[in-house]
Design a protein around this motif. Sequence first.
Motif, PDB file in Angstrom:
ATOM      1  N   ILE A  82      33.498  38.607  43.282  1.00 51.46           N
ATOM      2  CA  ILE A  82      33.978  38.035  42.019  1.00 51.46           C
ATOM      3  C   ILE A  82      35.096  38.893  41.440  1.00 51.46           C
ATOM      4  N   SER A  83      34.929  40.199  41.504  1.00 52.15           N
ATOM      5  CA  SER A  83      35.947  41.118  40.996  1.00 52.15           C
ATOM      6  C   SER A  83      37.238  40.991  41.801  1.00 52.15           C
ATOM      7  N   ASP A  84      37.107  40.838  43.131  1.00 49.80           N
ATOM      8  CA  ASP A  84      38.294  40.695  43.979  1.00 49.80           C
ATOM      9  C   ASP A  84      39.071  39.428  43.642  1.00 49.80           C
ATOM     10  N   ALA A  85      38.342  38.314  43.411  1.00 45.83           N
ATOM     11  CA  ALA A  85      39.012  37.056  43.057  1.00 45.83           C
ATOM     12  C   ALA A  85      39.748  37.200  41.734  1.00 45.83           C
ATOM     13  N   ASN A  86      39.135  37.892  40.791  1.00 50.45           N
ATOM     14  CA  ASN A  86      39.761  38.121  39.488  1.00 50.45           C
ATOM     15  C   ASN A  86      41.030  38.955  39.648  1.00 50.45           C
ATOM     16  N   GLN A  87      40.962  39.987  40.474  1.00 52.01           N
ATOM     17  CA  GLN A  87      42.118  40.856  40.679  1.00 52.01           C
ATOM     18  C   GLN A  87      43.267  40.109  41.345  1.00 52.01           C
ATOM     19  N   ASP A 115      32.076  29.236  36.339  1.00 50.35           N
ATOM     20  CA  ASP A 115      31.269  29.215  37.573  1.00 50.35           C
ATOM     21  C   ASP A 115      31.930  29.991  38.712  1.00 50.35           C
ATOM     22  N   ASN A 116      32.253  31.264  38.444  1.00 51.13           N
ATOM     23  CA  ASN A 116      32.841  32.143  39.467  1.00 51.13           C
ATOM     24  C   ASN A 116      34.198  31.659  39.965  1.00 51.13           C
ATOM     25  N   THR A 117      34.865  30.838  39.171  1.00 50.79           N
ATOM     26  CA  THR A 117      36.218  30.399  39.487  1.00 50.79           C
ATOM     27  C   THR A 117      37.131  30.795  38.340  1.00 50.79           C
ATOM     28  N   PHE A 118      38.304  31.324  38.692  1.00 49.66           N
ATOM     29  CA  PHE A 118      39.249  31.807  37.691  1.00 49.66           C
ATOM     30  C   PHE A 118      40.447  30.866  37.634  1.00 49.66           C
ATOM     31  N   TYR A 119      40.942  30.617  36.403  1.00 44.28           N
ATOM     32  CA  TYR A 119      42.045  29.688  36.197  1.00 44.28           C
ATOM     33  C   TYR A 119      43.096  30.312  35.284  1.00 44.28           C
ATOM     34  N   LYS A 161      25.688  33.521  47.892  1.00 45.24           N
ATOM     35  CA  LYS A 161      26.501  33.513  46.683  1.00 45.24           C
ATOM     36  C   LYS A 161      27.460  34.702  46.713  1.00 45.24           C
ATOM     37  N   PRO A 162      28.604  34.586  46.048  1.00 43.69           N
ATOM     38  CA  PRO A 162      29.532  35.723  46.017  1.00 43.69           C
ATOM     39  C   PRO A 162      28.914  36.913  45.292  1.00 43.69           C
ATOM     40  N   SER A 163      29.179  38.087  45.790  1.00 46.44           N
ATOM     41  CA  SER A 163      28.670  39.311  45.164  1.00 46.44           C
ATOM     42  C   SER A 163      29.551  39.686  43.974  1.00 46.44           C
ATOM     43  N   LYS A 164      29.132  40.698  43.247  1.00 47.72           N
ATOM     44  CA  LYS A 164      29.944  41.183  42.128  1.00 47.72           C
ATOM     45  C   LYS A 164      31.303  41.657  42.630  1.00 47.72           C
ATOM     46  N   THR A 165      31.314  42.266  43.810  1.00 50.33           N
ATOM     47  CA  THR A 165      32.581  42.722  44.391  1.00 50.33           C
ATOM     48  C   THR A 165      33.480  41.533  44.726  1.00 50.33           C
ATOM     49  N   GLU A 192      38.866  30.652  43.474  1.00 55.62           N
ATOM     50  CA  GLU A 192      37.400  30.667  43.469  1.00 55.62           C
ATOM     51  C   GLU A 192      36.894  31.922  44.174  1.00 55.62           C
ATOM     52  N   ALA A 193      35.900  32.556  43.579  1.00 52.44           N
ATOM     53  CA  ALA A 193      35.262  33.716  44.201  1.00 52.44           C
ATOM     54  C   ALA A 193      34.328  33.231  45.296  1.00 52.44           C
ATOM     55  N   LEU A 194      34.669  33.535  46.539  1.00 54.86           N
ATOM     56  CA  LEU A 194      33.860  33.108  47.676  1.00 54.86           C
ATOM     57  C   LEU A 194      33.179  34.311  48.310  1.00 54.86           C
TER      58      LEU A 194
END
Length: 697
Positions: free
Chosen positions: A264-269, A334-338, A258-262, A456-458
């Motif tokens: 997920i944060s990178d995908a958001n950024q 679900d760890n995906t940003f839109y 699963k994607p880590s917190k890092t 998506e945060a991968l």
Amino acid sequence: MAVLEKIRVKFGILISVVIALALLSFIIDPNTISQVASSMSSKYRVGKINGNSVSYQDFDNELNYQNRIFEYMYRRNANTDQEMEYVRNMAWKTFVDRYMFLANARKAGIQVGESELVDLTSGDMVSPLISQIFVDETGAFSKDMLSNYLQSMQYDQSGQARMFWDYLQNTVTTDQYYVKYNSLFSAGDFINPLMMTNEIAENNNSVGVEFVMLPYGYQRDTTIEISDAEIKSYYKAHKKLYRQTASRDIEYVVFEVKPSKTDISDANQKIVGVYDEFSSTDNVKNFLMKNSDRQYVDEWYKKGELRTVSADIDDFVFDKANGKGAVSEVLTKDNTFYVARIMDSAMVPDSVFVKGVLLQGVQTELADSLLNVLKTGKDNLGNVAAQYSAFNNPQGEPGEYGWMTKNTMFPGLESIFTARTGSFYTVETNYGVHIIEVTDRTAPVLKKKVAILEKEALPSGNTINEYYVQANELATKSDGKYENFKKTADEEGLAILTRNNLREGEENIGSINDRTKEVSKWAYEAREGKVSNVLNINNDYYIVAALKKVHKDGYTPVAEAASGIRSILYNQKLGEKKAAEVASKIEGLGSMEAIAEALGTSVSTREGISFSSYMNQGLDPKFIGAVSVAEEGVISAPLAGTIGVYVYKVTSHDTGASFTEDDVKNRAAQMAYYESQSLLPVMMQDADVEDNRARFF
């Protein structure tokens, strides 16, 4: 001297063999010897049918042939997993038919003659397989099209047309064998009038009954003993019930990547970093191609349709406050940003009735000329379509494409939903140039075009590696031994999952629904008690598995079946013992009330008990079977049922009329269908069919 002579003779034979093999090695290519040895080895055997081996080479040849047939029929290769599985099944069926079914059919006296084959392929009783392929524009079978195909085969230099026709003939022949063989059973399922009358009468009988029941309870009776000899005797008498196919019992630990917190944060950024550009760009399509996991689709959406992507997106888009040009904030699911941007808004129908002419090739000038003619009213679209169109709806008049929705339209014709009815215009698509007229539409509703920026945060490479390290640590500490696997998992607090009866080639384990064939492949190559290395499932999961039990094809060993047999024998002895105890307590009693009082229970009554539908009555099957044939007014001896001991008295026999001739016929049809579905499985069991395809594909 005698001893020396014996040694000389024996070693003389051995030396002769060695010299012969050495000489052969000069004559025969060693690779040829290796190939022969490989073909004879069961390791390279895809299957075995009726004693006939199917080598990997044989199966691969047939698979290539079936692939060529698929490509000829569909003008493309089999690409998806489902298509490739279909082709493999067709190749396997060829060998099953050749070595088993056709042999059995011919033994039964069935034949398909040459004249019969002519009738089935081009005569008066054309097979559905042929009639569904050679059809005219209305979808009806066309002998002219079939005749043209047969005549054109001689001009096909590739030989593919002849190959396909030979395939059709073989398939039609085999299908006719199946039809005739099945008819032996269907024609034999005859119900004469007497059978019909008896079955109706038997199934319309019902009884009313008074009874008492003394339940066995759940406490185990320690006085009842089951010996090993009794278990073996039962097993021998019921061995056919313990037939099993090969399977494996495994325990395993899953490391889901699963994607880590890092991560997920990178995908958001990343999505925040391009938010402003997405909000203002004039070329949304190109922007999304470079920056988004989801590409732009030029499609009209109505309220509710975007909920499959995100409920928050749907709510934003159809909020009355948000019109064309509005851009949402960053939304998460679900760890995906839109981010959603409304591109347009209009009242658009769900479907429109379209007329059109499709001109294929470079015919822009012709399209413009025809468009001008239609606009002046000097001709109508139907006449133009009949003369020029490369496409016509076979269900309608020339030029009628018919009712179209966004799911059934030609790709590229999105403009039909906003076009004015009654006006002509041209559209160029991948199919060619269309002259379009929209003549009718459903009531328009509010719809919007939406661009969605998605990221998506991968799991990053570092994250994937961290999960692999965890899995590898378990595998390393296990050192291939189950005891170490169990100990390490307990110490690390890892959840051990169990999968029993894993079949060879299965592609789902627990909640992992696909791509797990690697696990079953390992399980069928490992020895009992061994632990695997790390098994990689598409970088989505890492699995470490332990092989607990090997179940070989054949019969369940007595030792494995003993536990279940012991329970069966215990319940039998318990029923006999309880029935004897009840008999002693009620001896000499002449009424159901007195019997109930002696047993410390009460009398129950039940009406309308019918043996024909015992599965739906919520009663003990043994009890239903007994009362359905019991004499009216007679108190029974104690009956050891499934859940307790019964004493009963039938109070009435009633005859109804709910079970009719139609019910008899329906039941017969069900039995006939069951027989037809059971034919091949029964044949395959009798032929000892061995299917090893999962080892290779």
